[in-house]
Scaffold this motif. Structure first.
Motif, mmCIF file in Angstrom:
data_model
loop_
_atom_site.group_PDB
_atom_site.id
_atom_site.type_symbol
_atom_site.label_atom_id
_atom_site.label_comp_id
_atom_site.label_asym_id
_atom_site.label_seq_id
_atom_site.Cartn_x
_atom_site.Cartn_y
_atom_site.Cartn_z
ATOM 1 N N THR A 4 -4.652 2.411 0.324
ATOM 2 C CA THR A 4 -4.912 1.600 -0.870
ATOM 3 C C THR A 4 -4.763 2.428 -2.138
ATOM 4 O OG1 THR A 4 -6.457 0.246 0.383
ATOM 5 C CG2 THR A 4 -6.605 0.120 -2.014
ATOM 6 N N HIS A 5 -5.390 3.599 -2.166
ATOM 7 C CA HIS A 5 -5.280 4.466 -3.342
ATOM 8 C C HIS A 5 -3.855 4.987 -3.516
ATOM 9 C CE1 HIS A 5 -9.733 4.689 -3.146
ATOM 10 N NE2 HIS A 5 -9.587 4.703 -4.452
ATOM 11 N N TRP A 6 -3.203 5.280 -2.426
ATOM 12 C CA TRP A 6 -1.832 5.776 -2.497
ATOM 13 C C TRP A 6 -0.921 4.741 -3.150
ATOM 14 C CZ3 TRP A 6 1.531 9.215 -3.164
ATOM 15 C CH2 TRP A 6 2.866 8.983 -2.880
ATOM 16 N N LYS A 7 -1.017 3.482 -2.708
ATOM 17 C CA LYS A 7 -0.170 2.427 -3.268
ATOM 18 C C LYS A 7 -0.466 2.213 -4.745
ATOM 19 C CE LYS A 7 0.723 -0.128 0.963
ATOM 20 N NZ LYS A 7 0.542 -1.387 1.686
ATOM 21 N N ASN A 8 -1.719 2.246 -5.111
ATOM 22 C CA ASN A 8 -2.084 2.060 -6.508
ATOM 23 C C ASN A 8 -1.564 3.207 -7.378
ATOM 24 O OD1 ASN A 8 -3.551 0.619 -8.641
ATOM 25 N ND2 ASN A 8 -4.743 2.500 -8.688
ATOM 26 N N THR A 9 -1.746 4.419 -6.934
ATOM 27 C CA THR A 9 -1.281 5.571 -7.703
ATOM 28 C C THR A 9 0.240 5.577 -7.799
ATOM 29 O OG1 THR A 9 -3.233 6.842 -7.094
ATOM 30 C CG2 THR A 9 -1.333 8.101 -7.870
ATOM 31 N N ALA A 10 0.919 5.218 -6.718
ATOM 32 C CA ALA A 10 2.382 5.144 -6.739
ATOM 33 C C ALA A 10 2.851 4.103 -7.754
ATOM 34 C CB ALA A 10 2.916 4.816 -5.346
ATOM 35 N N LYS A 11 2.148 2.974 -7.834
ATOM 36 C CA LYS A 11 2.490 1.922 -8.797
ATOM 37 C C LYS A 11 2.336 2.442 -10.235
ATOM 38 C CE LYS A 11 -0.513 -1.328 -9.443
ATOM 39 N NZ LYS A 11 -1.397 -2.481 -9.265
ATOM 40 N N VAL A 12 1.240 3.130 -10.495
ATOM 41 C CA VAL A 12 0.985 3.694 -11.824
ATOM 42 C C VAL A 12 2.063 4.718 -12.177
ATOM 43 C CG1 VAL A 12 -0.599 5.167 -13.153
ATOM 44 C CG2 VAL A 12 -1.496 3.284 -11.780
ATOM 45 N N MET A 13 2.350 5.610 -11.242
ATOM 46 C CA MET A 13 3.333 6.668 -11.494
ATOM 47 C C MET A 13 4.727 6.082 -11.748
ATOM 48 S SD MET A 13 1.458 9.340 -11.451
ATOM 49 C CE MET A 13 2.353 10.840 -11.161
ATOM 50 N N LYS A 14 5.111 5.103 -10.951
ATOM 51 C CA LYS A 14 6.433 4.488 -11.106
ATOM 52 C C LYS A 14 6.543 3.785 -12.460
ATOM 53 C CE LYS A 14 9.624 1.300 -8.865
ATOM 54 N NZ LYS A 14 9.824 0.384 -7.742
ATOM 55 N N TYR A 15 5.560 2.978 -12.790
ATOM 56 C CA TYR A 15 5.562 2.246 -14.061
ATOM 57 C C TYR A 15 5.660 3.216 -15.244
ATOM 58 C CZ TYR A 15 3.890 -0.696 -17.895
ATOM 59 O OH TYR A 15 3.771 -1.360 -19.096
ATOM 60 N N SER A 16 4.802 4.202 -15.255
ATOM 61 C CA SER A 16 4.734 5.123 -16.390
ATOM 62 C C SER A 16 5.943 6.037 -16.467
ATOM 63 C CB SER A 16 3.456 5.961 -16.303
ATOM 64 O OG SER A 16 2.323 5.124 -16.378
ATOM 65 N N ALA A 17 6.402 6.525 -15.332
ATOM 66 C CA ALA A 17 7.538 7.454 -15.335
ATOM 67 C C ALA A 17 8.783 6.797 -15.913
ATOM 68 C CB ALA A 17 7.813 7.953 -13.921
ATOM 69 N N TYR B 119 -10.505 9.626 -8.113
ATOM 70 C CA TYR B 119 -10.108 9.803 -6.713
ATOM 71 C C TYR B 119 -8.891 10.734 -6.632
ATOM 72 C CZ TYR B 119 -8.495 8.709 -2.003
ATOM 73 O OH TYR B 119 -8.082 8.808 -0.698
ATOM 74 N N SER B 120 -7.919 10.532 -7.500
ATOM 75 C CA SER B 120 -6.728 11.390 -7.509
ATOM 76 C C SER B 120 -7.083 12.834 -7.813
ATOM 77 C CB SER B 120 -5.711 10.876 -8.534
ATOM 78 O OG SER B 120 -5.223 9.619 -8.159
ATOM 79 N N PHE B 121 -7.997 13.044 -8.765
ATOM 80 C CA PHE B 121 -8.439 14.407 -9.079
ATOM 81 C C PHE B 121 -9.111 15.048 -7.863
ATOM 82 C CE2 PHE B 121 -9.043 13.547 -13.937
ATOM 83 C CZ PHE B 121 -7.679 13.602 -14.130
ATOM 84 N N GLU B 122 -9.937 14.278 -7.157
ATOM 85 C CA GLU B 122 -10.600 14.798 -5.953
ATOM 86 C C GLU B 122 -9.575 15.195 -4.892
ATOM 87 O OE1 GLU B 122 -13.269 11.729 -4.651
ATOM 88 O OE2 GLU B 122 -14.501 11.903 -6.465
ATOM 89 N N ARG B 123 -8.591 14.358 -4.687
ATOM 90 C CA ARG B 123 -7.549 14.645 -3.698
ATOM 91 C C ARG B 123 -6.776 15.896 -4.104
ATOM 92 N NH1 ARG B 123 -9.040 13.762 0.396
ATOM 93 N NH2 ARG B 123 -10.883 13.898 -0.818
ATOM 94 N N LEU B 124 -6.490 16.024 -5.374
ATOM 95 C CA LEU B 124 -5.764 17.188 -5.869
ATOM 96 C C LEU B 124 -6.575 18.467 -5.656
ATOM 97 C CD1 LEU B 124 -3.125 17.903 -7.234
ATOM 98 C CD2 LEU B 124 -4.226 17.527 -9.435
#
Length: 115
Positions: free
Chosen positions: A85-98, A58-63
């Motif tokens: 929903t996707h925004w919150k999930n991606t933000a969670k992943v980015m925050k955790y990993s960063a 989904y993120s690749f499609e948005r990009l």
């Protein structure tokens, strides 16, 4: 957006999602995601669980659909393309990993200083 910027964004998503998924989920599988951008084909190899593979696709499609010539950070975008929903999930992943990847690079630099 330029091809180079697009590839940087793809690499960042890949690195962050793989780090997050490896630390949070089981049942990781090797996957290849195929898509094109500006007439260039991409085959991205990923090791993710089913949930994360769906989210990163989904993120690749948005990009690919980003309308900005100079891409802003998604959180600062005046025309967001992610659903909530996707925004919150991606933000969670980015925050955790960063945070964790940033700390590990600092630790590595400190180790190299004291060798």
């Amino acid at each position: 957006m330029t091809e180079k910027k697009f590839e940087t964004e793809i690499d960042t998503l890949k690195k962050f999602y793989e780090y997050y998924c490896k630390n949070k989920h089981d049942n990781l599988k090797k996957n290849v995601v195929k898509f094109s951008y500006n007439n260039k084909n991409y085959n991205i190899q990923l090791s993710l669980c089913e949930e994360c593979i769906n989210n990163i696709k989904y993120s690749f499609e948005r990009l690919q659909e980003c309308k900005h010539e100079i891409k802003p950070r998604c959180r600062n975008c005046s025309q967001p393309c992610y659903d909530k929903t996707h925004w919150k999930n991606t933000a969670k992943v980015m925050k955790y990993s960063a945070i964790r990847l940033g700390l590990s690079s600092i630790k590595q630099k400190v180790k190299n200083i004291f060798k």
